[in-house]
Scaffold this active site. Sequence first.
Site, PDB file in Angstrom:
ATOM      1  N   ASP A  51       0.840  -1.205   0.000  1.00  0.00           N
ATOM      2  CA  ASP A  51       0.000   0.000   0.000  1.00  0.00           C
ATOM      3  C   ASP A  51       0.875   1.255   0.000  1.00  0.00           C
ATOM      4  OD1 ASP A  51       0.867  -0.190   2.598  1.00  0.00           O
ATOM      5  OD2 ASP A  51      -1.125  -0.121   3.519  1.00  0.00           O
ATOM      6  N   SER A  52       2.219   1.063  -0.027  1.00  0.00           N
ATOM      7  CA  SER A  52       3.137   2.179  -0.298  1.00  0.00           C
ATOM      8  C   SER A  52       2.851   2.739  -1.690  1.00  0.00           C
ATOM      9  CB  SER A  52       4.592   1.716  -0.191  1.00  0.00           C
ATOM     10  OG  SER A  52       4.796   0.545  -0.958  1.00  0.00           O
ATOM     11  N   GLU A 189       8.960  -3.916  10.660  1.00  0.00           N
ATOM     12  CA  GLU A 189       9.346  -2.617  10.103  1.00  0.00           C
ATOM     13  C   GLU A 189       9.894  -1.703  11.184  1.00  0.00           C
ATOM     14  OE1 GLU A 189       6.590  -0.813   7.385  1.00  0.00           O
ATOM     15  OE2 GLU A 189       7.695   1.087   7.344  1.00  0.00           O
TER      16      GLU A 189
HETATM   17  O1  KIV Z   1       3.486  -1.071   1.581  1.00  0.00           O
HETATM   18  C1  KIV Z   1       4.666  -1.468   1.607  1.00  0.00           C
HETATM   19  O2  KIV Z   1       5.455  -1.234   0.699  1.00  0.00           O
HETATM   20  C2  KIV Z   1       5.080  -2.230   2.775  1.00  0.00           C
HETATM   21  C3  KIV Z   1       6.552  -2.479   2.928  1.00  0.00           C
HETATM   22  C4  KIV Z   1       7.176  -1.256   3.464  1.00  0.00           C
HETATM   23  C5  KIV Z   1       6.831  -3.667   3.767  1.00  0.00           C
HETATM   24  O3  KIV Z   1       4.287  -2.603   3.575  1.00  0.00           O
END
Ligand code: KIV
Length: 271
Positions: A51-52, A189
């Site tokens: 969700d990044s 994280e």
């Molecule tokens: O949304 C994302 O990219 C993540 C990673 C940072 C693990 O959850």
Amino acid sequence: MSTEGKVKRITTKALYLLKKKGIKITALTAYDYMHARILDAAGIDVILVGDSLSNVFQGNETTLPVTMDEMIYHTKAVTKAVERAMIIVDLPFMSYQLSTDEGFRNAGRIMKETSASGVKLEGGERVAETIRKITQAGIPVMGHLGLTPQSIHQFGSYRERGRIEEEAEEIIKDSIIVQEAGAFAVVLEKIPADLAKKVSEQLTIPTIGIGAGVYCDGQILVTPDMLGLNENFHPRFVRKYLNLRDDIENAVKQYISDVKDSSFPNQEESY
Ligand code: KIV
């Protein structure tokens, strides 16, 4: 049906065996067909449609705005490109917080509509029932502990988690809960390396670290960060393997110059 010539897909069992053998697991994020194809060709084990996407693709400040429909749209592009890597998809904010049934339904929707191999969701004890229900339906679930960006407004900052003893104990306890609920792996994280070591040693499922030190069973980074696409983001846990932002800007400047002075297209580039 013949499977001759087919690449063997990475499975939850394969990741578990990598941990058992002490071989590190590699993971990166992807949100589109082209990048996913390159990551897969390079031999990455896990591709996360994170969700990044909300931050690095849509330009939002947090991961909160991205929707189920948008996650599904991007995942469809990624799954078309990938033959070997295991593809995991983030359940976006408010797709599983409302109720266990809602989380279950949305995890099922992702699996039905995208051909991904599993989902990821954030949290420990409070999402244990949801993890249990999803995994009991045969859908692999990756957990996510430590700094969980969907709770950023509760945390108040992106500082590392688990430095305070109370937080560290909660992360240790949650990691066991997540494993017992049926998760096949867990992202850790932004927590101290020693805490991640403790968690990795106590779990039989693999830990995948981001800003969690070298003792995790695997590592994940947000691909645009490690490619150096974002000039405004320099956390110490990101190693920049390229300075792609500058390379792209220079290529575009060269193109502009070539068009302006009529050196593009040349004779070979014309019909
Ligand atoms: O949304 C994302 O990219 C993540 C990673 C940072 C693990 O959850």
